[in-house]
Scaffold this active site. Sequence first.
Site, PDB file in Angstrom:
ATOM      1  N   LYS A  83     -52.537 -55.788 -24.526  1.00 15.31           N
ATOM      2  CA  LYS A  83     -51.412 -56.486 -23.911  1.00 15.31           C
ATOM      3  C   LYS A  83     -51.140 -57.769 -24.689  1.00 15.31           C
ATOM      4  O   LYS A  83     -52.063 -58.564 -24.923  1.00 15.31           O
ATOM      5  CB  LYS A  83     -51.763 -56.780 -22.449  1.00 15.31           C
ATOM      6  CG  LYS A  83     -50.590 -57.034 -21.536  1.00 15.31           C
ATOM      7  CD  LYS A  83     -51.077 -57.074 -20.081  1.00 15.31           C
ATOM      8  CE  LYS A  83     -49.984 -57.468 -19.134  1.00 15.31           C
ATOM      9  NZ  LYS A  83     -50.522 -57.683 -17.763  1.00 15.31           N
TER      10      LYS A  83
HETATM   11  O1  G3P Z   1     -49.874 -58.670 -14.501  1.00 17.04           O
HETATM   12  C1  G3P Z   1     -48.547 -58.986 -14.687  1.00 17.04           C
HETATM   13  C2  G3P Z   1     -47.799 -59.210 -13.393  1.00 17.04           C
HETATM   14  O2  G3P Z   1     -47.825 -58.051 -12.616  1.00 17.04           O
HETATM   15  C3  G3P Z   1     -48.172 -60.459 -12.645  1.00 17.04           C
HETATM   16  O3  G3P Z   1     -47.511 -60.553 -11.433  1.00 17.04           O
HETATM   17  O4  G3P Z   1     -47.489 -61.507  -9.179  1.00 17.04           O
HETATM   18  O5  G3P Z   1     -48.502 -62.833 -11.046  1.00 17.04           O
HETATM   19  O6  G3P Z   1     -46.026 -62.505 -10.907  1.00 17.04           O
HETATM   20  P1  G3P Z   1     -47.382 -61.936 -10.611  1.00 17.04           P
END
Ligand code: G3P
Length: 217
Positions: A83
């Site tokens: 990633k």
């Molecule tokens: O891992 C990437 C993403 O899904 C993170 O989400 O909830 O931290 O905006 P969030």
Amino acid sequence: MQLFLDTTDIDVLKDLASTGLVDGVTTNPTLIARSGRPMLKVIAEICELVEGPVSAEVAAMDLDGMMAEGKKLAAIAPNVVVKLPLTREGLIATSEFAVQGIQTNVTLCFSAAQALLAAKAGATYISPFIGRLDDYGAQGMDLISEIRAIYDNYEFDTNILAASIRHTGHVTDAALAGADCATLPPKIFADLFKHPLTDLGISQFLSDWSKAGQSIL
Ligand code: G3P
């Protein structure tokens, strides 16, 4: 549509993977920090539990660092997806990993223009962050539709991985907009099973069944 879990919690992952409905896992530096455990061990354990793609994020911001970290992460297991952030260096690294046959997930995508570049770089997955765009006052789901149209126009095979999912409506809307996959926090994955009318229907059926005085076995 493939459903991934966005987690580093091994117990939660074991529980939900037992449904046979978890197609892969994504992680990020925040989730690794939250686990309080060494990243390489956490990723190795996840890869033993899940056959599908497991995204492991680099921390370096320079190209050499990204390449070194990405190679180390990719060596953990064949299903590791490296990633990388959607930066100029991240996309150069994406191109180099593509040449080496290493799968990539380009993360922190907030515009269709960024997604176009990621596809041209040969990304395996692009991660548009729906919830964070909504938080910002934008329509996160519009980004999924825009990327879908662009990728279809030019037959890019980069997979659209809807990320930063906040509720089950995001999952179904992403599916309707043509996302190839979505990554869900465990609570939202568990919520997908639920509907109050399902619970009410079961309650009514069980009540009536008990009055029927019958047995199937
Ligand atoms: O891992 C990437 C993403 O899904 C993170 O989400 O909830 O931290 O905006 P969030």
